[in-house]
Design a protein around this motif. Sequence first.
Motif, PDB file in Angstrom:
ATOM      1  N   PRO A  93      50.757  34.930  55.429  1.00 56.23           N
ATOM      2  CA  PRO A  93      50.648  35.910  56.524  1.00 56.23           C
ATOM      3  C   PRO A  93      51.963  36.175  57.244  1.00 56.23           C
ATOM      4  CG  PRO A  93      49.683  33.804  57.172  1.00 56.23           C
ATOM      5  CD  PRO A  93      49.995  33.701  55.710  1.00 56.23           C
ATOM      6  N   HIS A  94      52.900  35.213  57.207  1.00 62.68           N
ATOM      7  CA  HIS A  94      54.165  35.364  57.932  1.00 62.68           C
ATOM      8  C   HIS A  94      55.245  36.050  57.092  1.00 62.68           C
ATOM      9  CE1 HIS A  94      54.532  31.738  55.551  1.00 62.68           C
ATOM     10  NE2 HIS A  94      55.848  31.776  55.705  1.00 62.68           N
ATOM     11  N   LEU A  95      54.896  36.399  55.837  1.00 63.56           N
ATOM     12  CA  LEU A  95      55.855  37.054  54.958  1.00 63.56           C
ATOM     13  C   LEU A  95      55.430  38.501  54.708  1.00 63.56           C
ATOM     14  CD1 LEU A  95      56.435  34.313  52.208  1.00 63.56           C
ATOM     15  CD2 LEU A  95      57.751  34.705  54.309  1.00 63.56           C
ATOM     16  N   THR A  96      56.418  39.384  54.541  1.00 64.70           N
ATOM     17  CA  THR A  96      56.112  40.768  54.198  1.00 64.70           C
ATOM     18  C   THR A  96      55.583  40.828  52.766  1.00 64.70           C
ATOM     19  OG1 THR A  96      58.313  41.221  53.311  1.00 64.70           O
ATOM     20  CG2 THR A  96      57.968  41.595  55.693  1.00 64.70           C
ATOM     21  N   LEU A  97      55.073  42.007  52.406  1.00 66.90           N
ATOM     22  CA  LEU A  97      54.585  42.205  51.044  1.00 66.90           C
ATOM     23  C   LEU A  97      55.705  41.950  50.044  1.00 66.90           C
ATOM     24  CD1 LEU A  97      52.505  43.115  48.993  1.00 66.90           C
ATOM     25  CD2 LEU A  97      52.921  45.480  49.676  1.00 66.90           C
ATOM     26  N   TRP A  98      56.898  42.429  50.337  1.00 63.92           N
ATOM     27  CA  TRP A  98      58.049  42.208  49.451  1.00 63.92           C
ATOM     28  C   TRP A  98      58.356  40.715  49.315  1.00 63.92           C
ATOM     29  CZ3 TRP A  98      60.925  43.919  45.757  1.00 63.92           C
ATOM     30  CH2 TRP A  98      62.210  43.430  45.542  1.00 63.92           C
ATOM     31  N   GLU A  99      58.343  39.990  50.426  1.00 61.60           N
ATOM     32  CA  GLU A  99      58.638  38.557  50.399  1.00 61.60           C
ATOM     33  C   GLU A  99      57.547  37.781  49.662  1.00 61.60           C
ATOM     34  OE1 GLU A  99      61.166  38.225  54.596  1.00 61.60           O
ATOM     35  OE2 GLU A  99      58.974  38.217  54.614  1.00 61.60           O
ATOM     36  N   ASN A 100      56.281  38.221  49.794  1.00 62.34           N
ATOM     37  CA  ASN A 100      55.201  37.594  49.038  1.00 62.34           C
ATOM     38  C   ASN A 100      55.407  37.790  47.541  1.00 62.34           C
ATOM     39  OD1 ASN A 100      52.555  36.351  50.286  1.00 62.34           O
ATOM     40  ND2 ASN A 100      53.268  37.879  51.780  1.00 62.34           N
ATOM     41  N   ALA A 101      55.756  39.012  47.137  1.00 64.03           N
ATOM     42  CA  ALA A 101      55.948  39.307  45.716  1.00 64.03           C
ATOM     43  C   ALA A 101      57.132  38.542  45.144  1.00 64.03           C
ATOM     44  CB  ALA A 101      56.145  40.810  45.521  1.00 64.03           C
ATOM     45  N   ARG A 102      58.178  38.319  45.963  1.00 65.77           N
ATOM     46  CA  ARG A 102      59.373  37.609  45.501  1.00 65.77           C
ATOM     47  C   ARG A 102      59.197  36.098  45.495  1.00 65.77           C
ATOM     48  NH1 ARG A 102      63.474  37.372  48.690  1.00 65.77           N
ATOM     49  NH2 ARG A 102      64.905  36.678  47.053  1.00 65.77           N
ATOM     50  N   TYR A 103      58.130  35.606  46.120  1.00 64.41           N
ATOM     51  CA  TYR A 103      58.021  34.167  46.370  1.00 64.41           C
ATOM     52  C   TYR A 103      58.162  33.334  45.092  1.00 64.41           C
ATOM     53  CZ  TYR A 103      56.385  29.741  48.225  1.00 64.41           C
ATOM     54  OH  TYR A 103      56.298  28.424  48.588  1.00 64.41           O
ATOM     55  N   LEU A 124      52.101  49.559  45.275  1.00 69.71           N
ATOM     56  CA  LEU A 124      52.338  49.162  46.665  1.00 69.71           C
ATOM     57  C   LEU A 124      53.822  49.108  47.047  1.00 69.71           C
ATOM     58  CD1 LEU A 124      49.711  46.291  47.132  1.00 69.71           C
ATOM     59  CD2 LEU A 124      49.561  48.655  47.914  1.00 69.71           C
ATOM     60  N   LEU A 125      54.694  49.560  46.176  1.00 67.14           N
ATOM     61  CA  LEU A 125      56.123  49.486  46.483  1.00 67.14           C
ATOM     62  C   LEU A 125      56.479  50.215  47.782  1.00 67.14           C
ATOM     63  CD1 LEU A 125      58.815  48.360  45.552  1.00 67.14           C
ATOM     64  CD2 LEU A 125      59.157  50.427  44.175  1.00 67.14           C
ATOM     65  N   PRO A 126      55.880  51.386  48.075  1.00 64.42           N
ATOM     66  CA  PRO A 126      56.211  52.048  49.348  1.00 64.42           C
ATOM     67  C   PRO A 126      55.802  51.246  50.591  1.00 64.42           C
ATOM     68  CG  PRO A 126      55.212  53.614  47.820  1.00 64.42           C
ATOM     69  CD  PRO A 126      55.020  52.236  47.233  1.00 64.42           C
ATOM     70  N   LEU A 127      54.924  50.254  50.412  1.00 63.79           N
ATOM     71  CA  LEU A 127      54.438  49.458  51.548  1.00 63.79           C
ATOM     72  C   LEU A 127      55.090  48.077  51.593  1.00 63.79           C
ATOM     73  CD1 LEU A 127      50.600  50.234  51.268  1.00 63.79           C
ATOM     74  CD2 LEU A 127      52.376  51.552  52.443  1.00 63.79           C
ATOM     75  N   LYS A 128      56.191  47.898  50.902  1.00 58.93           N
ATOM     76  CA  LYS A 128      56.762  46.554  50.702  1.00 58.93           C
ATOM     77  C   LYS A 128      57.169  45.856  51.996  1.00 58.93           C
ATOM     78  CE  LYS A 128      61.475  48.208  49.689  1.00 58.93           C
ATOM     79  NZ  LYS A 128      62.157  47.486  50.794  1.00 58.93           N
ATOM     80  N   ASP A 129      57.425  46.603  53.075  1.00 58.16           N
ATOM     81  CA  ASP A 129      57.861  45.979  54.328  1.00 58.16           C
ATOM     82  C   ASP A 129      56.706  45.654  55.279  1.00 58.16           C
ATOM     83  OD1 ASP A 129      60.583  46.066  53.619  1.00 58.16           O
ATOM     84  OD2 ASP A 129      60.707  48.173  54.222  1.00 58.16           O
ATOM     85  N   ARG A 130      55.475  45.898  54.826  1.00 61.76           N
ATOM     86  CA  ARG A 130      54.326  45.589  55.675  1.00 61.76           C
ATOM     87  C   ARG A 130      53.927  44.113  55.525  1.00 61.76           C
ATOM     88  NH1 ARG A 130      49.984  50.616  55.489  1.00 61.76           N
ATOM     89  NH2 ARG A 130      51.481  52.278  56.009  1.00 61.76           N
ATOM     90  N   TYR A 131      53.242  43.609  56.560  1.00 61.42           N
ATOM     91  CA  TYR A 131      52.697  42.262  56.524  1.00 61.42           C
ATOM     92  C   TYR A 131      51.236  42.333  56.057  1.00 61.42           C
ATOM     93  CZ  TYR A 131      56.814  40.492  58.930  1.00 61.42           C
ATOM     94  OH  TYR A 131      58.104  40.139  59.234  1.00 61.42           O
ATOM     95  N   PRO A 132      50.694  41.231  55.548  1.00 60.59           N
ATOM     96  CA  PRO A 132      49.319  41.255  55.023  1.00 60.59           C
ATOM     97  C   PRO A 132      48.290  41.833  55.988  1.00 60.59           C
ATOM     98  CG  PRO A 132      50.388  39.227  54.355  1.00 60.59           C
ATOM     99  CD  PRO A 132      51.352  39.933  55.274  1.00 60.59           C
TER     100      PRO A 132
END
Length: 355
Positions: A93-103, A124-132
């Motif tokens: 929950p504390h990571l953005t969508l991009w950070e989750n995908a990169r984990y 979902l690439l256009p939403l990569k900076d959103r949080y869960p």
Amino acid sequence: MNNVVELTNVEVAYGSILAVRGATFAVAEREIFALLGPSGCGKTSLLRAIAGFERPRRGSIRIGDTDVVSEGRWVQPEKRSVGMVFQEGALFPHLTLWENARYGVKREARGEEQAREALNLVGLLPLKDRYPHELSGGQQQRAALARAIAPRPKVVLLDEPFASLDPALRRRIRDDLREILHAARMTAILVTHDQEEALDLADRVAMMDRGRILQVGTPAEIYDSPARAEVAMFVGEGECLSCRIGTEILESLLGPAARELEGDAKLFIRPEDLEVAEEGDPRSVPAVVETVRFFGHDVLHSIRLEGADCRLPFRTMGTAALRRGSTLRIRLRSGRYGVFIGSDESQVRREIEVG
């Protein structure tokens, strides 16, 4: 086509409770394989054994070219090349969508490219900076799938991934998932208790009950030719009628039907196997309509056979419904039917010709 996952005689136990009993099957490259069964049948325990979260009591598991479980060998989950999608997605929950995908790929040389490709694949690439919490339920599940496939595992494991979604969204995400897995050329194993989900999504299905795999086959094979009564009863609506197969005819509450075999058995019929008969038809029996359920494209009735404590589902196509309380004569349509003889491990399926 090569097998990506192979299980041989896998048993999973929790103390004295045997959750999985001698599971053996193989999953081919790029195949979507479903483990289907009621709650508590052992399907999630089996998936966890493949992932490495449970250690089997015996048996072997092979993923790709590696024996991850065998006599004296145990490979840790993080070294099995599997991706996991849980019921609730389990995004950080504390990571953005991009950070989750990169984990799972941040230490890879092409990690950012792999994460970008995965997010683009699920749309979902256009939403990569959103949080869960800024994503819808369906978007969260697609994000969880992106995180699972970003490391390009040999197999993706999905544990009831649509359970928290409403029915309409579930069907839409299911369609998306199929397209995403095919586009990514991924092999996947899905755990579900939803027969519609398994038959719609999977290339092959393993039907489980009480820790055992009862049958493995295509959706059509599981539905049209169930190997056991438990499979027939779970996959699609229907009823098993006790019957007696004599030297001349099959006798059941539905009257005489066919000539074959001998002995006590169970005749399995689905709602579409019944039809209204004319008065005086020797193959028909009287019945009373007890309930009517309207679905638009068809109507499902519950009928009670007169003189017997037996209720059967009876489907008619179109919008015309029989009236509750009305009487009619009913019979089996002409065709081939499954008859189950014996019980437990000794149960066998035979086919009879009716009409």
